[in-house]
Design an enzyme around this catalytic site. Sequence first.
Site, PDB file in Angstrom:
ATOM      1  CE  LYS A  16      38.100  39.622  39.976  1.00 32.09           C
ATOM      2  NZ  LYS A  16      39.517  39.892  40.376  1.00 32.09           N
ATOM      3  CE1 TYR A  56      40.863  34.521  39.373  1.00 32.09           C
ATOM      4  CE2 TYR A  56      38.996  34.009  40.785  1.00 32.09           C
ATOM      5  CZ  TYR A  56      39.681  34.895  39.970  1.00 32.09           C
ATOM      6  OH  TYR A  56      39.179  36.160  39.754  1.00 32.09           O
ATOM      7  CG  ASN A 119      40.986  43.151  41.305  1.00 35.02           C
ATOM      8  OD1 ASN A 119      40.024  42.390  41.370  1.00 35.02           O
ATOM      9  ND2 ASN A 119      42.166  42.768  40.871  1.00 35.02           N
ATOM     10  CG  HIS A 122      38.246  37.633  35.544  1.00 34.49           C
ATOM     11  ND1 HIS A 122      39.528  37.199  35.755  1.00 34.49           N
ATOM     12  CD2 HIS A 122      37.798  36.979  34.446  1.00 34.49           C
ATOM     13  CE1 HIS A 122      39.834  36.300  34.814  1.00 34.49           C
ATOM     14  NE2 HIS A 122      38.797  36.146  34.018  1.00 34.49           N
ATOM     15  CD  GLU A 133      39.148  33.057  32.164  1.00 34.33           C
ATOM     16  OE1 GLU A 133      38.656  34.164  31.857  1.00 34.33           O
ATOM     17  OE2 GLU A 133      40.277  32.939  32.668  1.00 34.33           O
TER      18      GLU A 133
HETATM   19  P1  RTP Z   1      42.165  39.049  36.753  1.00 33.53           P
HETATM   20  O1  RTP Z   1      42.477  37.680  36.201  1.00 33.53           O
HETATM   21  O2  RTP Z   1      41.136  39.069  37.824  1.00 33.53           O
HETATM   22  O3  RTP Z   1      41.958  40.098  35.714  1.00 33.53           O
HETATM   23  O4  RTP Z   1      43.461  39.465  37.527  1.00 33.53           O
HETATM   24  P2  RTP Z   1      44.920  39.493  36.994  1.00 33.53           P
HETATM   25  O5  RTP Z   1      45.169  38.563  35.858  1.00 33.53           O
HETATM   26  O6  RTP Z   1      45.209  40.933  36.817  1.00 33.53           O
HETATM   27  O7  RTP Z   1      45.678  38.944  38.284  1.00 33.53           O
HETATM   28  P3  RTP Z   1      46.020  37.441  38.745  1.00 33.53           P
HETATM   29  O8  RTP Z   1      47.431  37.477  39.198  1.00 33.53           O
HETATM   30  O9  RTP Z   1      45.604  36.434  37.740  1.00 33.53           O
HETATM   31  O10 RTP Z   1      45.098  37.338  40.017  1.00 33.53           O
HETATM   32  C1  RTP Z   1      43.743  37.057  39.910  1.00 33.53           C
HETATM   33  C2  RTP Z   1      43.004  37.770  41.016  1.00 33.53           C
HETATM   34  O11 RTP Z   1      43.470  37.325  42.291  1.00 33.53           O
HETATM   35  C3  RTP Z   1      43.405  38.382  43.218  1.00 33.53           C
HETATM   36  N1  RTP Z   1      44.739  38.623  43.763  1.00 33.53           N
HETATM   37  N2  RTP Z   1      44.956  38.840  45.037  1.00 33.53           N
HETATM   38  N3  RTP Z   1      48.246  39.468  46.458  1.00 33.53           N
HETATM   39  C4  RTP Z   1      46.922  39.311  46.464  1.00 33.53           C
HETATM   40  O12 RTP Z   1      46.274  39.366  47.468  1.00 33.53           O
HETATM   41  C5  RTP Z   1      46.273  39.016  45.183  1.00 33.53           C
HETATM   42  N4  RTP Z   1      46.867  38.912  44.012  1.00 33.53           N
HETATM   43  C6  RTP Z   1      45.888  38.652  43.110  1.00 33.53           C
HETATM   44  C7  RTP Z   1      42.890  39.605  42.491  1.00 33.53           C
HETATM   45  O13 RTP Z   1      41.472  39.649  42.670  1.00 33.53           O
HETATM   46  C8  RTP Z   1      43.226  39.283  41.041  1.00 33.53           C
HETATM   47  O14 RTP Z   1      42.402  39.994  40.157  1.00 33.53           O
END
Ligand code: RTP
Length: 155
Positions: A16, A56, A119, A122, A133
């Site tokens: 990212k 997203y 973080n 991805h 994707e």
């Molecule tokens: P990723 O797809 O990036 O690996 O992340 P993930 O599945 O672990 O998490 P997801 O819930 O799909 O969220 C995607 C990305 O959104 C951002 N995020 N911000 N509460 C918040 O501010 C929040 N929650 C999620 C993060 O960048 C996350 O990786």
Amino acid sequence: LVASMEQVEETYIMVKPDGVQRGLVGEIISRFEKKGFKLIGLKLFQCPQDLAEEHYIDLKAKSFYPKLIDYITSGPVVCMAWEGIGVVASARKLIGSTNPLQAEPGTIRGDLAVQTGRNVVHGSDSPENGKREIALWFGEGEICEWTPAQAPWLR
Ligand code: RTP
């Protein structure tokens, strides 16, 4: 035996914008290389708004969605496609929990990040999303299927 029951899969991994800005590109690529997965796509890329929104799409209803789109489009990302047995779940393990404060030490987020909203990386969450994707982020001709050279010195 266990490995032979697993499927060869493809996953979309992305450094990212914060990871690029912090100079973590090599470190992050290295984790997947050293694990033994095969790199089949790689580029530095400024993500346009519409692609970020499409990537997203499942999070569209979330309160953090607008900020997430701003973040992902704030600077170049490094797009990667990796292939290997069980690579989707394994890559998620290497990456660690979404919230870097909960991510285990030894994972990318556990070692290198602090905030959920920054973080650094991805990874696709299912083989279906891996395919979706990769098709979204890479154009035709940007994925390179190749056979690693035999390495007799390793046998
Ligand atoms: P990723 O797809 O990036 O690996 O992340 P993930 O599945 O672990 O998490 P997801 O819930 O799909 O969220 C995607 C990305 O959104 C951002 N995020 N911000 N509460 C918040 O501010 C929040 N929650 C999620 C993060 O960048 C996350 O990786």
